[in-house]
Design an enzyme around this catalytic site. Structure first.
Site, PDB file in Angstrom:
ATOM      1  N   HIS A  29      48.142  80.591  32.356  1.00 36.80           N
ATOM      2  CA  HIS A  29      48.317  81.993  31.945  1.00 36.80           C
ATOM      3  C   HIS A  29      47.809  82.144  30.505  1.00 36.80           C
ATOM      4  CE1 HIS A  29      51.064  83.457  35.230  1.00 36.80           C
ATOM      5  NE2 HIS A  29      51.162  82.158  35.400  1.00 36.80           N
ATOM      6  N   ASN A  85      49.009  78.287  48.868  1.00 38.10           N
ATOM      7  CA  ASN A  85      49.392  77.081  49.615  1.00 38.10           C
ATOM      8  C   ASN A  85      50.202  77.494  50.820  1.00 38.10           C
ATOM      9  OD1 ASN A  85      51.351  77.697  47.244  1.00 38.10           O
ATOM     10  ND2 ASN A  85      52.610  76.612  48.731  1.00 38.10           N
ATOM     11  N   HIS A 117      51.500  72.685  41.246  1.00 35.64           N
ATOM     12  CA  HIS A 117      50.997  73.794  40.424  1.00 35.64           C
ATOM     13  C   HIS A 117      49.464  73.741  40.350  1.00 35.64           C
ATOM     14  CE1 HIS A 117      51.159  77.018  37.522  1.00 35.64           C
ATOM     15  NE2 HIS A 117      50.669  76.286  36.549  1.00 35.64           N
ATOM     16  N   SER A 166      49.215  83.604  38.300  1.00 31.46           N
ATOM     17  CA  SER A 166      48.767  82.221  38.129  1.00 31.46           C
ATOM     18  C   SER A 166      47.378  81.972  38.697  1.00 31.46           C
ATOM     19  CB  SER A 166      49.741  81.263  38.826  1.00 31.46           C
ATOM     20  OG  SER A 166      51.016  81.379  38.266  1.00 31.46           O
ATOM     21  N   HIS A 206      57.880  84.546  33.326  1.00 27.57           N
ATOM     22  CA  HIS A 206      58.733  84.401  34.508  1.00 27.57           C
ATOM     23  C   HIS A 206      60.180  84.156  34.079  1.00 27.57           C
ATOM     24  CE1 HIS A 206      54.691  82.932  35.528  1.00 27.57           C
ATOM     25  NE2 HIS A 206      54.899  83.365  36.751  1.00 27.57           N
ATOM     26  N   TYR A 234      62.130  81.901  35.147  1.00 26.95           N
ATOM     27  CA  TYR A 234      62.437  80.473  35.008  1.00 26.95           C
ATOM     28  C   TYR A 234      62.032  79.910  33.645  1.00 26.95           C
ATOM     29  CZ  TYR A 234      57.508  79.736  36.325  1.00 26.95           C
ATOM     30  OH  TYR A 234      56.148  79.767  36.380  1.00 26.95           O
ATOM     31  N   GLU A 235      61.211  80.656  32.895  1.00 30.69           N
ATOM     32  CA  GLU A 235      60.830  80.178  31.568  1.00 30.69           C
ATOM     33  C   GLU A 235      61.976  80.341  30.567  1.00 30.69           C
ATOM     34  OE1 GLU A 235      56.596  81.298  30.470  1.00 30.69           O
ATOM     35  OE2 GLU A 235      56.807  82.342  32.380  1.00 30.69           O
ATOM     36  N   MET A 244      57.539  83.410  42.566  1.00 34.34           N
ATOM     37  CA  MET A 244      58.552  83.396  41.503  1.00 34.34           C
ATOM     38  C   MET A 244      58.362  84.524  40.503  1.00 34.34           C
ATOM     39  SD  MET A 244      58.276  79.311  40.852  1.00 34.34           S
ATOM     40  CE  MET A 244      58.203  78.144  42.244  1.00 34.34           C
ATOM     41  N   SER A 245      57.694  85.582  40.913  1.00 34.91           N
ATOM     42  CA  SER A 245      57.414  86.662  39.944  1.00 34.91           C
ATOM     43  C   SER A 245      57.465  88.010  40.656  1.00 34.91           C
ATOM     44  CB  SER A 245      56.021  86.451  39.343  1.00 34.91           C
ATOM     45  OG  SER A 245      55.018  86.600  40.338  1.00 34.91           O
ATOM     46  N   ALA A 291      50.337  84.453  42.673  1.00 38.81           N
ATOM     47  CA  ALA A 291      50.058  83.358  43.596  1.00 38.81           C
ATOM     48  C   ALA A 291      51.335  83.146  44.394  1.00 38.81           C
ATOM     49  CB  ALA A 291      49.711  82.095  42.821  1.00 38.81           C
TER      50      ALA A 291
HETATM   51  N1  HPA Z   1      56.661  78.801  46.428  1.00 35.99           N
HETATM   52  C1  HPA Z   1      57.049  79.586  45.385  1.00 35.99           C
HETATM   53  N2  HPA Z   1      56.196  80.095  44.514  1.00 35.99           N
HETATM   54  C2  HPA Z   1      54.897  79.831  44.681  1.00 35.99           C
HETATM   55  C3  HPA Z   1      54.433  79.036  45.755  1.00 35.99           C
HETATM   56  C4  HPA Z   1      55.367  78.495  46.672  1.00 35.99           C
HETATM   57  O1  HPA Z   1      55.027  77.765  47.614  1.00 35.99           O
HETATM   58  N3  HPA Z   1      53.090  78.966  45.639  1.00 35.99           N
HETATM   59  C5  HPA Z   1      52.762  79.715  44.543  1.00 35.99           C
HETATM   60  N4  HPA Z   1      53.846  80.241  43.982  1.00 35.99           N
END
Ligand code: HPA
Length: 289
Positions: free
Chosen positions: A74, A251, A263, A42, A96, A98-99, A227-228, A126
């Site tokens: 993406h 973050n 996001h 991401s 991912h 979740y998609e 998440m990947s 990310a």
């Molecule tokens: N949590 C989960 N996935 C993420 C995060 C997060 O804080 N930041 C970027 N991808």
């Protein structure tokens, strides 16, 4: 035609399915053998602009069975070219779980890379920083992962084992290649930026974690959460690829419930980290024997 989508989703692919995709890629880039497969996460897609001598750019939609990246941020295409002297296959964007994809679909691109000849997988993402020392914009080399989804049974290796790729029960004790990590530290040192090394925990998403989730993940040893990556690494290790994993800390994970994660924030941090990440990856590529 009205069939429930979950009944049509492939839960595994045969070697023939995988090789059909590899053949299509070879048709588009004749004579090109990637040594390294690179997945850009991401907000990190701009790293691909460093690719030179580009042989082919292939939108995912033009490849049979290839999972499309539906998430904003993406690009969704493959770039075959050279970078730092190495032939690379770059995925600009990824799918991912979740998609709505199956784990098999998420592992599929890595299997195709392997069948095309790639020996290495460089994977980026990310991630939220759980370790209190991590700041947004930092990079973390992945030393190991916690496979939160996989421990309970969600594996890209589920289904008949493809013996031509690897064993039924692959060892994961050195999933993130120690030599590649040493090279990455060397590059960061020479370039003069800090590089953390830590444990990535892969969760399902798409919801971000609650503060209680994060305190839990912190206590079980995670330094960053995303998440990947984990299914792709499992797929790569199964087929004998050597893996380098890098998380861009986008973050601070919100252990105390005082901030919210978006996001947009993740994508913006990705853009800021791009030059550093590009330096790191190019440096490791240049040092591959
Ligand atoms: N949590 C989960 N996935 C993420 C995060 C997060 O804080 N930041 C970027 N991808």
């Amino acid at each position: 035609m009205g069939a429930r989508p979950e009944l049509r989703k492939p839960h595994y692919f045969s070697l023939e399915d995988i090789d059909a995709i590899a053949a299509e890629i070879r048709r588009r880039a004749p004579g090109f053998t990637p040594r390294v497969g690179l997945i850009l996460g991401s907000g990190l897609g701009q790293v691909a602009e460093a690719a030179a001598d580009v042989q082919a750019v292939i939108p995912y939609a033009e490849l049979p069975d290839w999972p499309e990246a539906t998430v904003w941020g993406h690009a969704g295409r493959l770039i075959l070219g050279h970078w730092a002297g190495q032939p690379v296959l770059i995925m600009q964007g990824r799918a991912h779980y979740y998609e709505g994809y199956t784990m098999a679909q998420i592992g599929l691109p890595v299997r195709v890379m392997r069948r095309l000849g790639a020996e290495f997988l460089f994977v980026t993402n990310a991630a939220g920083g759980i370790n209190p020392a991590y700041q947004p914009g930092d990079l973390m080399l992945i030393r190991d992962h916690i496979n939160f989804m996989g421990l309970a049974g969600l594996s890209p290796l589920r289904g008949p084992n493809l013996d031509a790729l690897g064993p039924r029960f692959p060892d994961m004790s050195r999933a993130y290649d120690p030599h590649l990590r040493a090279l990455a530290h060397e590059v960061a040192r020479e370039a003069g930026f800090p590089l953390h090394e830590g444990v990535y925990v892969g969760v399902g998403g798409p919801q971000f974690e609650t503060p209680a989730d994060l305190r839990f993940l912190h206590r079980v040893g995670a330094d960053a959460v995303g998440m990947s990556t984990v299914p792709e690494v499992v797929t790569a290790v199964h087929s004998g690829m050597r893996v380098l994993g890098v998380s861009g800390i986008s973050n601070r994970a919100n252990l105390d419930g005082q901030t919210i994660t978006t996001h947009e924030e993740v994508l913006e941090a990705g853009r800021q980290m791009t030059p550093k990440l590009a330096t790191l990856l190019a440096g490791v590529l240049a040092r591959l024997a």
